[in-house]
Design an enzyme around this catalytic site. Structure first.
Site, PDB file in Angstrom:
ATOM      1  CG  PHE A   1       7.717  18.578 -16.792  1.00 35.88           C
ATOM      2  CD1 PHE A   1       6.393  18.958 -16.962  1.00 35.88           C
ATOM      3  CD2 PHE A   1       8.122  17.343 -17.301  1.00 35.88           C
ATOM      4  CE1 PHE A   1       5.498  18.138 -17.630  1.00 35.88           C
ATOM      5  CE2 PHE A   1       7.228  16.517 -17.965  1.00 35.88           C
ATOM      6  CZ  PHE A   1       5.922  16.919 -18.128  1.00 35.88           C
TER       7      PHE A   1
ATOM      8  CB  ALA B   1       5.851  13.178 -17.220  1.00 33.84           C
TER       9      ALA B   1
ATOM     10  CG  HIS C   1       0.185 -13.310 -26.045  1.00 33.95           C
ATOM     11  ND1 HIS C   1       1.198 -13.906 -26.762  1.00 33.95           N
ATOM     12  CD2 HIS C   1       0.247 -13.832 -24.798  1.00 33.95           C
ATOM     13  CE1 HIS C   1       1.835 -14.766 -25.993  1.00 33.95           C
ATOM     14  NE2 HIS C   1       1.270 -14.747 -24.789  1.00 33.95           N
TER      15      HIS C   1
ATOM     16  CG  HIS D   1       2.688 -10.169 -28.903  1.00 36.93           C
ATOM     17  ND1 HIS D   1       1.746  -9.847 -29.842  1.00 36.93           N
ATOM     18  CD2 HIS D   1       2.532 -11.494 -28.648  1.00 36.93           C
ATOM     19  CE1 HIS D   1       1.036 -10.920 -30.139  1.00 36.93           C
ATOM     20  NE2 HIS D   1       1.487 -11.938 -29.439  1.00 36.93           N
TER      21      HIS D   1
ATOM     22  CG  ASP E   1       3.164 -15.874 -29.514  1.00 33.77           C
ATOM     23  OD1 ASP E   1       2.751 -14.838 -28.965  1.00 33.77           O
ATOM     24  OD2 ASP E   1       2.468 -16.571 -30.287  1.00 33.77           O
TER      25      ASP E   1
ATOM     26  CG  HIS F   1       1.580 -18.293 -26.300  1.00 34.39           C
ATOM     27  ND1 HIS F   1       0.543 -17.982 -25.434  1.00 34.39           N
ATOM     28  CD2 HIS F   1       1.199 -17.803 -27.507  1.00 34.39           C
ATOM     29  CE1 HIS F   1      -0.407 -17.334 -26.092  1.00 34.39           C
ATOM     30  NE2 HIS F   1      -0.049 -17.231 -27.347  1.00 34.39           N
TER      31      HIS F   1
END
Ligand SMILES: [Zn+2]
Length: 269
Positions: free
Chosen positions: A69, A71, A80, A84, A86, A90
């Site tokens: 197998f 994947a 953003h 998440h 910054d 930014h």
């Protein structure tokens, strides 16, 4: 670093092994682990003006000619969105980019300031310097190098974008409404207390109605990163947790998807 180690020693059991080398390690058997991260997927909430969303494209899934197998996917995502980071650049020209943010700002003792009551009463609530001072009165002064998390209770709305952001009109960010930090709180934390990072369980470290992004600018100017769209802040104590918030290390990035977790002393669960 010494401050962080001191705080660690008071909040987490530090086991010392002797023999040839003296090593210190955190005893994970005395901690519970809390995931502060929303999973990334089709329902991940993005800013309404984001031109793209999180996309996972299947490259392979199934039995190969070799009989085993296999994947693998390809992913595409704005920096953003979802849980998440910054990075300072930014909102600050010349600020640190994602890969430059020091680990000391991303792995540190945390405090959690709870404004869920105020946010429930006013979805445009901005935490004030007085909220920070009231926290300190009860829980002690916020030390340099701390990650300060603001708990508004907003992650209960996730992933309902309309409830979470206040408005989900595609391409229009002019009617957003959710709580966050206020400018005076941010100034106190960053300029006076010297915190490592600030984080929030809403979509932004500025409240939804903001058009000038004062908090982003105040913290970025001091190279302090922001952590956004956090979850499970209700499972952290006001102080005593160790937060580990590591973004994808994007060269030149202005932020990035984040896996944020916390180690909490005591086996309460
Ligand atoms: Zn952001």
């Amino acid at each position: 670093m010494p401050i962080m180690m001191r705080a660690l020693a008071t909040t987490l059991l530090v086991a010392t092994t002797t023999a040839v080398a003296v090593a210190q390690s955190i005893d994970l058997s005395t901690c519970s682990m809390v995931d502060l991260t929303h999973a990334y997927g089709p329902s991940t909430v993005f800013w309404p003006t984001s031109p793209t969303r999180f996309e996972l494209e299947k490259l392979a899934y199934g039995k190969t000619e070799g009989g085993f197998f296999y994947a693998a996917n390809s992913l595409r995502t704005p920096e953003h969105g979802g849980t998440h980071l910054d990075a300072p650049i930014h909102f600050f020209e010349g600020g640190q980019t994602t890969e430059q943010v020091p680990l000391e700002r991303l792995i540190a003792p945390a405090v959690v300031i709870d404004v869920t009551g105020r946010a429930a009463a006013d979805r445009d609530y901005r935490a004030t310097a007085d909220d920070v001072l009231a926290f300190e009165k009860t829980h002690g002064r916020i030390e340099k190098g701390t990650i300060v998390l603001l708990r508004t209770g907003w992650s209960r709305h996730w992933p309902n974008a309309k409830a979470y952001l206040g408005d989900d009109t595609p391409g229009d960010a002019s009617k957003l409404s959710f709580p966050s930090f206020g400018a005076d709180a941010a100034r106190l934390l960053v300029e006076d207390r010297g915190v490592a990072a600030i984080g929030i369980d809403t979509a932004s470290i500025d409240y939804g109605r903001s058009t000038d992004f004062q908090v982003h600018r105040i913290v970025a100017a001091k190279n302090v990163p922001g952590l956004e769209n956090l979850t499970n802040l209700d499972r952290l104590p006001p102080r005593g947790a160790l937060v580990i918030a590591l973004p994808m290390k994007i060269e030149g990035g202005s932020g990035g998807p984040l896996r944020a977790v916390a180690l909490v002393p005591g086996r309460s669960r």
